[in-house]
Design an enzyme around this catalytic site. Structure first.
Site: not given
Lengths: 303, 617
Positions: B89, B457, B525
């Site tokens: 380029t 987690k 939980s």
């Protein structure tokens, strides 16, 4: 969990071409595919058929017929069109000569190669094609190395190399006004070796000219030309028989062959991988006009 | 299997760019004899002693006449390991638009620096453009080392200088090679002239650079390109065939995958995946052109996007983006309307605002700019007529890029890279005697990761916290096990105690979120009702609550067993252990689902952060 999720370079080139075919079919009115029976157009058509599977190819094919093609190639063209159940449109150079739109070159080096541009553009206009697929590759020639995949043509069919549309990512802009069109080159990034490797891997059939065969030839300017009914013999031309094959197939008047014993796709792949001369340099008189021969012809609307 | 590597080079003949490419092509035997003899002929005709290899790459008459590169040219060469496509380029600022064309798909950018001149404005501009376009690998070739006596000191100076500048850019992988393109030093072979250089030759580097992981294989994205319906009356099998053809922009698709179709939101499953020509594919991934068949007949057309239900792109009409302006005839001004082409979707777009124009040499942001003209880069806000389904460009080059098209001329006038959905300024409301949330420096929220013991987690939570803090955002990890040592000392594992445990952690998270902190909670939980109460408390307080279900199958958790608890539970040493002899109630509609196939901890954390970005849009 050992999947590497990697594609070979040929799979990637095929995926890129498939994407381009689908993009044009989805966004452009009245596309057509230029099909000459030459190896690049055969590969292009093969990829097109794969892109739309299981549906048929959703556009017609067009052949610009100089009237000076090899018989084997015309026979192959017709078989292929029939096998894939395609619509074939033939735009004949002879019609343009007869109508006085072009004047045929004279002399021993006369060729209808350059006259094809008129017939090509006439075919596009008459059929109102909005996009035309071509099998040109960027590795073929230095002006082609500069061309976009979607290459805009104005109402005169001309290419303006100084003002090409930017082309980023896989976002192709094929928008044009009525009367203008887009040339689309799905095989832009393929090399001659890629084409042959693909022909071998996919078991694609080609006109027999591409494989080694015995034929009568004439040597001119270091090129071997087939002695056919289209060739005018010059003083000093000494036709002789040789084992040859064609690396490119165009007009019988300007397409040379090379001495070769490669009779299968496998053997051709080996030969091409070792080749030290480009296919067009070896066999195309039309590219030897000047350093800017291709650029000038492309500006006029050539393939 | 030869891989494909796309390389972009930038520069002008003066830097030795064409000589370098010529050298790579020549030494890897990709230049043919007829090409070389044509170059020699022309070079001699112009009075040059050595073949001018730039004549090989400058394919247009005007380029050869002016001795500059104007437009991108593509060159091909191969080694047994890789196939290379070089997009050669132009380096001049007035041809930036052609440079970005060549660079947009590159894996690697080659930047050339003349060892005598050091890091110039042009080198910095090229590096910036490479970074803007998201090219992951930058290789700086310090060329003409022969003209500085192969000096290690000079090389180090240039390297350090460039690194200082590159720190302002987003470049994932930066490397430096000292070369002499003219003599071939360190281009294909290691050079004996620079024994102090410990790296590999340029070509060897290009053969080795690891690009497989540059693709996004996490976020499954399939923009529908074309609908294939054969409807051939003579073929009964195919009469009902309806396939969605397109190229996978990200992630992996396989038969049986649950997928959601946008914008309709309809969820179905992938019935089959077909490659070109009807090759059956077990698992298709980013970059492949495929045809998907789905189990339900849904109305799907070009421009729709197929993704996974729990991992969707942003959907919206207001977008912040960096654009490079490509038109010499018109300028970009706020209020102008264009056609926007994004993946397979086209719609209209209004330029709402120009935030700033970037000086691509100094990176200075000019916020007073009123317009962008040819080759200028700036950040804009766009509003689109139809919503787009997009990802940030940094995350996915395919779903993060777009072009703008002038409707009068059909020209491509801008290349755009999406930063994010437009952030709306919060309305600041004064509450007398108290500091309102809007006045705090940061906005808080709670990310609640729930899942079995050993599901990963905490690892994900730790990574999320780390990255938030690294990005300058206050975040705090509330880890269930750790909290039992303080806040929740004395609570056991009965249903009542578990409920109280969850309630307390929820209250703390809520307070911290209210204070402007991102609370990252990692807690088994197990009971749905307990978690729902925490969500309700957040809703009531007007605080965002994001529930992330870390859905790792029990067998995997048990195999990992990081604390030896499963073994104890199976041995009967402890009772009431979730997943073994106490139930885990999976969330019915979590905000995000993380599964092992989503990738490693880092990839899963990215999914969480992407979701947060989206929610805050």
């Amino acid at each position: 969990m050992t999947a590497t999720y990697e594609l070979s370079h040929l799979d990637l080139l095929e995926a890129e071409a498939v994407h381009i075919f689908r993009e044009v079919a989805a966004t452009t009115e009245r596309p057509a595919l230029l099909f000459s029976g030459g190896k690049d157009s055969v590969v292009m058509l093969h990829v097109a058929a794969k892109a739309f599977w299981p549906a048929p190819v959703p556009f017609p094919v067009m052949h610009v017929d100089t009237g000076e093609n090899f018989d084997e190639v015309i026979a192959f063209r017709d078989e292929t069109v029939q096998r894939l159940d395609l619509q074939l449109i033939v735009s004949r150079v002879q019609d343009d000569i007869d109508a006085g739109r072009v004047v045929e070159e004279t002399g021993p080096h006369a060729s209808r190669n350059r006259l094809q541009t008129t017939s090509l553009l006439r075919g596009i206009t008459e059929n109102q094609f909005g996009a035309v697929f071509g099998g040109a590759r960027r590795d073929e020639e230095k002006a082609r190395a500069k061309e976009r995949v979607f290459s805009f043509r104005d109402e005169w069919g001309q290419w303006d190399p100084r003002n090409q549309r930017p082309e980023l990512w896989s976002l192709y802009n094929g928008r044009h006004r009525k009367g203008e069109h887009i040339r689309v080159f799905p095989l832009s990034n393929w090399t001659e070796l890629d084409i042959w490797t693909y022909i071998r891997d996919e078991r694609i059939s080609l006109p027999p000219l591409y494989y080694a065969h015995r034929r009568e030839v004439v040597e001119r300017d270091g090129m071997l030309l087939a002695n056919t009914r289209f060739l005018t013999l010059l003083d000093g031309d000494k036709p002789y028989e040789a084992t040859v094959r064609f690396r490119t197939v165009g007009d019988a008047t300007c397409t040379g062959c090379v001495e070769s014993t490669a009779a299968t796709a496998d053997a051709v792949v080996t030969e091409v991988a070792a080749a030290r001369v480009t296919e067009r340099g070896a066999t195309r008189a039309d590219d030897r006009i000047s350093e800017a021969g291709m650029e000038d012809r492309k500006k006029e609307g050539y393939f | 299997m030869a891989q494909l590597l796309r390389i972009a080079t930038a520069g002008s003949v003066d830097d030795g760019k064409s000589t370098l490419i010529g050298r790579l092509l020549y030494d890897s035997k990709a230049i043919f004899e007829d090409q070389l003899s044509a170059v020699e002929l022309t070079s001699r005709a112009r009075g040059a002693d050595v073949p001018d290899l730039s004549l090989l790459t400058d394919g247009l008459r005007a380029e050869r006449e002016q001795g500059i590169t104007i437009d991108v040219a593509y060159r091909y060469f191969a080694t047994p390991r890789r196939k290379f496509i070089i997009a050669d380029t132009p380096g001049h600022i007035q041809y930036t638009r052609n440079m970005v064309t060549g660079a947009s798909t590159a894996h690697v950018a080659l930047i050339l620096i003349d060892a005598r001149n050091g890091v110039l404005e042009q080198s910095r501009r090229h590096a910036f453009l490479a970074s803007l376009l998201g090219i992951p690998h930058l290789v700086v070739c310090v060329n003409k080392m022969d003209l500085v006596e192969f000096s290690a000191q000079r090389f180090d100076e240039i390297r350090d200088d460039f690194r200082r500048f590159a720190m302002k850019l987003e470049v994932a992988d930066l490397s430096f090679v000292p070369i002499s393109a003219l003599g071939g030093d360190n281009v294909v072979q290691r050079s004996a002239a620079m024994p102090w250089y410990e790296g590999t030759s340029l070509l060897h580097h290009l053969e080795e650079v690891h690009v497989a992981s540059d693709r996004n294989l996490i976020d499954a994205r399939f923009p529908v390109q074309y609908v294939i319906r054969p409807q051939q009356a003579n073929n009964g099998d195919l009469h009902d065939f309806r396939g969605y053809a397109g190229t996978i922009s990200g992630g992996v698709f396989k038969p049986g995958d649950d997928v959601t179709v946008l914008p309709s939101g309809f969820t179905t499953t992938v019935a089959s995946v077909w490659g070109p020509g009807g090759k059956r594919i077990d698992e298709a991934f980013a970059g492949q052109a495929v045809t998907l068949q789905l189990t339900d007949q849904i109305d799907i057309g070009r421009g729709d996007l197929i993704c996974r239900p729990a991992n969707r792109p942003h959907t919206g009409q207001d977008i912040d983006a960096m654009v490079c302006w490509l038109s010499s005839e018109a300028t970009l001004t706020p209020g102008a309307r264009y056609t926007i082409q994004h993946t397979t979707r086209s719609t209209r777009a209004l330029v709402k605002q120009l935030d700033y124009r970037l000086d691509i040499n100094t990176l200075h942001r000019d916020e007073t700019a009123q317009s962008l003209s040819l080759n200028e880069i700036g950040r804009i806000q766009l509003r689109t007529h139809q919503p787009l389904h997009f990802d940030p460009y940094r995350r996915n080059r395919e779903t993060g890029s777009f072009i703008l098209i002038d409707e009068a001329t059909n020209s491509t006038v801008a290349a755009g890279m999406i930063s994010r959905p437009t952030q709306h300024e919060p309305n600041v409301v004064w509450h007398s005697g108290a500091v309102s949330r809007g006045e705090r420096a940061t906005r808080g929220l709670t990310v609640w990761l729930t899942g079995l013991s050993g599901s990963g987690k905490s690892s994900v939570a730790v990574e999320v916290e780390r990255r938030l803090v690294a990005s300058g955002r206050p975040a705090y990890l509330l880890d269930g096990d750790n909290l039992r040592h303080g806040l929740n000392t004395g609570l056991g594992f009965s249903a009542e105690d578990r409920a109280e445990n969850v309630r307390r952690v929820g209250e703390v998270a809520k307070l911290m979120a209210d204070a402007g902190v991102v609370s990252v909670v990692s807690l088994v939980s197990p009971y749905r009702a307990d978690r729902d109460r925490v969500r309700a408390a957040h809703d009531e307080a007007g605080l965002p609550f994001v529930e992330v279900f870390v859905d790792t199958p029990l067998e995997i958790c048990e195999a990992r067993d990081p604390k030896g608890m499963y073994a104890k539970a199976r041995a009967g040493e402890i009772t009431g252990f979730t997943g073994v002899d106490d139930p885990y109630e999976a969330p019915q509609s979590p905000d995000l689902l993380l599964r092992p196939e989503d990738g490693d901890v880092s990839a899963q954390a990215t999914l969480v952060l992407t979701l947060l970005e989206r929610l805050e849009a």
